[in-house]
Design a protein around this motif. Structure first.
Motif, PDB file in Angstrom:
ATOM      1  N   GLU A  11     166.143  34.030  76.939  1.00 14.55           N
ATOM      2  CA  GLU A  11     166.201  35.344  76.299  1.00 14.55           C
ATOM      3  C   GLU A  11     167.277  36.197  76.957  1.00 14.55           C
ATOM      4  OE1 GLU A  11     163.428  39.199  75.381  1.00 14.55           O
ATOM      5  OE2 GLU A  11     162.375  37.358  75.972  1.00 14.55           O
ATOM      6  N   GLY A  12     167.352  36.120  78.287  1.00 15.79           N
ATOM      7  CA  GLY A  12     168.364  36.870  79.027  1.00 15.79           C
ATOM      8  C   GLY A  12     169.768  36.446  78.627  1.00 15.79           C
ATOM      9  N   ARG A  13     169.957  35.144  78.467  1.00 11.24           N
ATOM     10  CA  ARG A  13     171.277  34.643  78.066  1.00 11.24           C
ATOM     11  C   ARG A  13     171.633  35.142  76.673  1.00 11.24           C
ATOM     12  NH1 ARG A  13     171.255  28.404  79.998  1.00 11.24           N
ATOM     13  NH2 ARG A  13     172.951  28.279  78.505  1.00 11.24           N
ATOM     14  N   GLN A  14     170.640  35.194  75.778  1.00 14.29           N
ATOM     15  CA  GLN A  14     170.891  35.723  74.436  1.00 14.29           C
ATOM     16  C   GLN A  14     171.265  37.201  74.516  1.00 14.29           C
ATOM     17  OE1 GLN A  14     167.258  34.561  72.479  1.00 14.29           O
ATOM     18  NE2 GLN A  14     167.901  32.422  72.321  1.00 14.29           N
ATOM     19  N   CYS A  15     170.592  37.932  75.396  1.00 14.35           N
ATOM     20  CA  CYS A  15     170.908  39.358  75.567  1.00 14.35           C
ATOM     21  C   CYS A  15     172.319  39.553  76.130  1.00 14.35           C
ATOM     22  CB  CYS A  15     169.901  40.036  76.488  1.00 14.35           C
ATOM     23  SG  CYS A  15     168.259  40.173  75.770  1.00 14.35           S
ATOM     24  N   LEU A  16     172.758  38.627  76.985  1.00 14.93           N
ATOM     25  CA  LEU A  16     174.112  38.700  77.544  1.00 14.93           C
ATOM     26  C   LEU A  16     175.153  38.473  76.452  1.00 14.93           C
ATOM     27  CD1 LEU A  16     174.480  36.733  80.914  1.00 14.93           C
ATOM     28  CD2 LEU A  16     174.697  39.177  80.538  1.00 14.93           C
ATOM     29  N   ARG A  17     174.904  37.452  75.654  1.00 15.56           N
ATOM     30  CA  ARG A  17     175.890  37.040  74.640  1.00 15.56           C
ATOM     31  C   ARG A  17     175.843  37.912  73.410  1.00 15.56           C
ATOM     32  NH1 ARG A  17     174.358  31.531  75.766  1.00 15.56           N
ATOM     33  NH2 ARG A  17     172.843  31.662  74.092  1.00 15.56           N
ATOM     34  N   GLY A  18     174.618  38.278  73.010  1.00 14.59           N
ATOM     35  CA  GLY A  18     174.443  38.933  71.726  1.00 14.59           C
ATOM     36  C   GLY A  18     174.560  37.876  70.642  1.00 14.59           C
ATOM     37  N   SER A  19     174.064  38.200  69.461  1.00 12.19           N
ATOM     38  CA  SER A  19     174.111  37.240  68.355  1.00 12.19           C
ATOM     39  C   SER A  19     174.203  38.038  67.068  1.00 12.19           C
ATOM     40  CB  SER A  19     172.831  36.395  68.355  1.00 12.19           C
ATOM     41  OG  SER A  19     171.719  37.229  68.106  1.00 12.19           O
ATOM     42  N   GLU A  20     174.230  37.337  65.949  1.00 10.69           N
ATOM     43  CA  GLU A  20     174.276  38.055  64.670  1.00 10.69           C
ATOM     44  C   GLU A  20     172.992  38.854  64.485  1.00 10.69           C
ATOM     45  OE1 GLU A  20     175.183  34.952  61.880  1.00 10.69           O
ATOM     46  OE2 GLU A  20     177.164  34.685  62.795  1.00 10.69           O
ATOM     47  N   GLN A  21     171.879  38.316  64.984  1.00 13.58           N
ATOM     48  CA  GLN A  21     170.589  38.999  64.818  1.00 13.58           C
ATOM     49  C   GLN A  21     170.485  40.230  65.722  1.00 13.58           C
ATOM     50  OE1 GLN A  21     170.485  35.428  65.497  1.00 13.58           O
ATOM     51  NE2 GLN A  21     170.678  35.189  63.277  1.00 13.58           N
ATOM     52  N   ALA A  22     170.976  40.083  66.947  1.00 10.65           N
ATOM     53  CA  ALA A  22     170.783  41.159  67.926  1.00 10.65           C
ATOM     54  C   ALA A  22     172.053  41.346  68.746  1.00 10.65           C
ATOM     55  CB  ALA A  22     169.612  40.817  68.843  1.00 10.65           C
ATOM     56  N   PRO A  23     172.527  42.597  68.875  1.00 14.11           N
ATOM     57  CA  PRO A  23     173.714  42.826  69.715  1.00 14.11           C
ATOM     58  C   PRO A  23     173.384  42.558  71.179  1.00 14.11           C
ATOM     59  CG  PRO A  23     172.715  44.921  69.083  1.00 14.11           C
ATOM     60  CD  PRO A  23     171.963  43.838  68.346  1.00 14.11           C
TER      61      PRO A  23
END
Length: 156
Positions: A11-23
């Motif tokens: 989840e932390g890595r997704q928060c670092l990268r951001g995605s189409e769903q979530a900045p």
């Protein structure tokens, strides 16, 4: 039930990268990595160290960065070993220590971390970073590093 919740590190890595769903959400990433690192997760400690090193969502703090990178490195995290080696070479957040840098680069290279293999090859070629000059070994390492980096490039 939907998908299983991601691990704090994922989840932390997704928060670092951001995605189409979530900045990207650096404060949230910091919070997730912090919590997981304090529970002893070496990968979270690596990311936390990098956030301190780069001043992401937190004031840049090389001593704290070194602390978390050391924690992750001593728990078999090659990316942290390599990042820590670079701190030792620069004397950033830690006392400058070529021998410690070399040891961490060798450990990461043993775990086939491509950037470390490459750094070791350069150290051997130039007799820098506390390595004895050894051109034959440098050649072997460079070939290996190039192969590993190509493979990493295709899998990313």
């Amino acid at each position: 039930a939907g998908p299983a919740p991601a691990s704090p590190v994922e989840e932390g890595r997704q928060c670092l990268r951001g995605s189409e769903q979530a900045p990207a959400n650096l404060p949230r990433a910091f919070q997730l990595f912090s919590g997981a690192a304090q529970k002893g997760d070496p990968l979270a400690a690596y990311y936390l160290g990098m956030m301190y090193q780069n001043g992401m969502a937190v004031a840049r703090d090389m001593k704290t960065a070194a602390h978390w990178l050391q924690f992750a490195a001593s728990r078999q995290t090659p990316a942290a070993m390599y990042a820590l080696a670079k701190l030792y070479l620069a004397g950033d957040g830690v006392k400058r220590d070529e021998l410690a840098a070399r040891r961490w680069i060798e450990k990461a290279a043993d775990l086939e971390y491509p950037e470390a293999v490459m750094a070791m090859a350069i150290g051997l070629r130039d007799g820098s970073m506390g390595f004895e000059r050894n051109e034959a070994l440098a050649e072997t390492q460079l070939r290996f590093a190039n192969r590993a980096l190509k493979l990493a490039g295709t899998s990313r």
